[in-house]
Design an enzyme around this catalytic site. Structure first.
Site, PDB file in Angstrom:
ATOM      1  N   HIS A 117      11.351  39.755  40.899  1.00  0.00           N
ATOM      2  CA  HIS A 117      11.985  38.906  41.681  1.00  0.00           C
ATOM      3  C   HIS A 117      13.489  39.164  41.785  1.00  0.00           C
ATOM      4  CE1 HIS A 117       8.313  36.794  41.903  1.00  0.00           C
ATOM      5  NE2 HIS A 117       8.381  36.734  40.710  1.00  0.00           N
ATOM      6  N   ARG A 399      34.900  31.408  31.373  1.00  0.00           N
ATOM      7  CA  ARG A 399      34.554  32.134  29.971  1.00  0.00           C
ATOM      8  C   ARG A 399      33.475  33.148  30.126  1.00  0.00           C
ATOM      9  NH1 ARG A 399      34.567  26.634  28.221  1.00  0.00           N
ATOM     10  NH2 ARG A 399      31.985  26.779  28.588  1.00  0.00           N
ATOM     11  N   ASN A 402      34.068  37.087  33.071  1.00  0.00           N
ATOM     12  CA  ASN A 402      34.617  38.609  32.180  1.00  0.00           C
ATOM     13  C   ASN A 402      34.905  38.578  30.679  1.00  0.00           C
ATOM     14  OD1 ASN A 402      35.774  41.211  31.594  1.00  0.00           O
ATOM     15  ND2 ASN A 402      37.220  41.264  33.263  1.00  0.00           N
ATOM     16  N   HIS A 406      38.238  37.912  28.340  1.00  0.00           N
ATOM     17  CA  HIS A 406      38.318  36.568  27.780  1.00  0.00           C
ATOM     18  C   HIS A 406      38.340  36.449  26.306  1.00  0.00           C
ATOM     19  CE1 HIS A 406      36.194  33.040  26.098  1.00  0.00           C
ATOM     20  NE2 HIS A 406      36.962  32.379  26.886  1.00  0.00           N
ATOM     21  N   TYR A 414      45.056  32.116  22.995  1.00  0.00           N
ATOM     22  CA  TYR A 414      44.611  30.679  22.550  1.00  0.00           C
ATOM     23  C   TYR A 414      44.574  30.414  21.188  1.00  0.00           C
ATOM     24  CZ  TYR A 414      41.909  26.553  22.621  1.00  0.00           C
ATOM     25  OH  TYR A 414      41.517  25.084  22.217  1.00  0.00           O
ATOM     26  N   SER A 437      47.281  34.879  32.336  1.00  0.00           N
ATOM     27  CA  SER A 437      46.456  35.453  33.016  1.00  0.00           C
ATOM     28  C   SER A 437      46.536  35.498  34.571  1.00  0.00           C
ATOM     29  CB  SER A 437      45.047  34.725  32.883  1.00  0.00           C
ATOM     30  OG  SER A 437      44.077  35.638  33.650  1.00  0.00           O
ATOM     31  N   HIS A 441      47.470  39.092  37.021  1.00  0.00           N
ATOM     32  CA  HIS A 441      46.603  39.166  38.119  1.00  0.00           C
ATOM     33  C   HIS A 441      47.300  39.573  39.150  1.00  0.00           C
ATOM     34  CE1 HIS A 441      42.939  37.895  35.992  1.00  0.00           C
ATOM     35  NE2 HIS A 441      42.189  38.524  36.962  1.00  0.00           N
TER      36      HIS A 441
END
Length: 531
Positions: A117, A399, A402, A406, A414, A437, A441
């Site tokens: 499927h 999360r 990527n 991350h 963090y 981030s 970007h």
């Protein structure tokens, strides 16, 4: 006829009637039993599916926990060894101190494509690519009277590959030798040098200066000075970011080990092998380890098929731009004055190509490209992404979209922020990761397109942060999955629309001066597209 015969006939008729009634009752009861059996089978199928999902989730959790505990001792044992009394604090500290554990596992799409499927959906995307090719051939045949399948835009986007090659080689050679040998030099002298702080500051200053020149300014100079086309720009800039993240991870993981493990007299300090560092520069992860789980052999058929998929995605993106984006935004074809109506229509026209480009970038890079290098290097941990398409919260989407990036942001952004703040200011730590981030970007897009238009930054740092706190992991209803997809559709439409408009505005409306305001102000706001 006697009375006995009449009574016998009456008895036979009643008996036949009772038999017919009993047969009809049996038939009805049989039909009811069949209905109940069908309903029960349908119910059992639903229950079976739910049970299998729950069992699979539980088995995955148990396996991850068992493998993690086989590498690290349990929290309560480490607490007893260290003389700590608070089990809750020890468990929390243990989770914070644990690094990423690499396991042998396949990519999610490789497993899903085993299901017919899911594989059918993949075949539908291939069919759309074939339709794009046929439509292009048909239009060219009608317009020019011959079959033409030109890829002029593709050749333009990947132009000046010679310049890209030597720029990449310069960055690679620097990344391969300089960080490794500077760290080795510092580590060999650290435990015997009289002034450890002076040695550390001196080595750090020298390394930071060289790093800023080679991996900071050199790629920018190459892109701007040689006026590279868009795809070539992205290759240089994305490799610059990758090398920076790789070197940081290598130093971040190696330096604490050198600090904690002082060599004995007559012994040299233990340092990672050069081959492990070289392997790390090419393997599809941003977290350095001296050893990774490895597959036994390379599946060359898988490599060939994956490489073909990458080229297929490349041509797919080309057809999306040529058939769905350029006809909408090219000034010679639109020739319409700017208004709210045209802007709204342009955004909604951009939703389909925007979401298709998003899915293509995900499939081409996060699945095909990373799995290609993972297979060539026999890298066994292929969890480059998770089931982000099932997310009901933007926190889970960030999360799972990527996992490679991350993990780097989590462990070095963090988690280190919380360590420096004594595990306080969790909101500030999360915001700092989002800002970093978003800036990276936007930097990649600005350098790749050759103009500054902070659409990505606003969507990521403003709306992304807002949705992250508004749609948390507590949102489990399927309605929130619909909301997430609707936001992705609209966000991709806005990005494709605004960046395409700015691209043509930069071409047809040259700047009036060289001031900083001219560089920062989006030219599509004032350009009338009169050519």
């Amino acid at each position: 006829m006697t009375s006995s015969e009449a009574s016998n006939g009456m008895w036979h008729r009643k008996t036949k009637a009772r038999q017919q009634e009993s047969k009809s009752d049996q038939a009805k009861s049989h039909e009811n039993e069949l209905k109940d059996l069908v309903e029960w089978e349908q119910y059992m199928k639903k229950v079976k599916g739910k049970v299998l999902e729950q069992v699979q989730d539980h088995l995955r959790d148990i396996l991850d926990k068992a493998l993690t505990e086989s590498i690290e001792p349990p929290a309560h044992l480490k607490s007893a060894l260290n003389g700590k009394t608070s089990k809750k604090e020890s468990s929390r500290s243990q989770r914070m101190d644990d690094g990423k554990v690499f396991l042998e596992r396949a990519s999610l799409l490789d497993d899903l494509f085993e299901i017919s499927h899911i594989r059918t959906i993949y075949h539908m995307f291939i069919a759309v690519l074939l339709i794009f090719c046929l439509s292009t051939l048909a239009v060219d045949y009608i317009d020019q009277g011959r079959l033409v399948l030109e890829f002029d835009l593709l050749f333009y986007a990947f132009g000046k590959l010679g310049t890209v090659t030597w720029a990449w080689l310069a960055m690679f050679v620097y990344t391969l030798f300089v960080p490794y040998f500077i760290l080795e030099f510092w580590g060999s002298l650290y435990h015997t040098f009289p002034s450890k702080l002076g040695l550390t500051l001196g080595a750090g200053l020298i390394f930071t200066t060289i790093q800023t020149c080679v991996l900071g300014l050199f790629p920018i100079y190459t892109v701007v000075h040689h006026q590279l086309p868009p795809a070539s720009r992205f290759i240089v800039i994305l490799e610059q970011i990758r090398f920076l993240m790789k070197t940081y991870s290598f130093i971040r993981e190696t330096a604490p080990v050198i600090l904690k493990n002082a060599p004995k007299e007559g012994e040299n300090p233990r340092f990672p092998t050069f081959s492990s560092y070289l392997y790390f520069l090419f393997c599809p992860t941003l977290i350095y380890r001296e050893f990774y789980p490895r597959n036994r052999q390379i599946r060359w058929k898988y490599v060939a098929v994956t490489l073909g998929k990458i080229f297929g995605c490349l041509f797919y993106g080309y057809f999306i731009l040529v058939r769905l984006c350029i006809p909408v935004f090219r000034p010679a074809e639109t020739n319409q004055p700017f208004s709210k109506r045209t802007m709204v229509l342009a955004v909604f026209h951009s939703i389909l190509p925007g979401i298709m480009l998003l899915l293509l970038c995900f499939f081409a890079f996060l699945h095909c490209w990373l799995n290609l290098f993972g297979e060539l290097l026999r890298f066994a941990d292929r969890m480059f992404y998770k089931d982000w398409w099932n997310s009901t919260s933007f926190a889970n989407y960030y999360r799972t979209w990527n996992v490679v990036v991350h993990d780097w942001l989590y462990y070095y952004g963090y988690r280190d922020f919380l360590w420096l703040s004594n595990r306080r200011f969790r909101t500030a730590a999360m915001l700092s990761v989002f800002i970093v981030s978003a800036v990276v970007h936007e930097y990649a897009l600005a350098m790749g397109f050759g103009f500054f238009y902070p659409v990505m930054f606003c969507l990521f740092a403003v709306f992304g942060v807002a949705f992250n706190f508004a749609m948390t992991d507590k949102r489990q209803s399927p309605v929130f999955n619909v909301i997430m997809w609707a936001c992705l559709f609209l966000g991709q439409g806005v990005q494709v629309c605004l960046y395409c408009q700015e691209w043509y505005a930069q071409i047809h409306c040259p700047p009036a001066g060289d001031s900083l305001w001219e560089l920062l102000m989006p030219r599509s706001w004032s350009c009338s597209y009169q050519t």
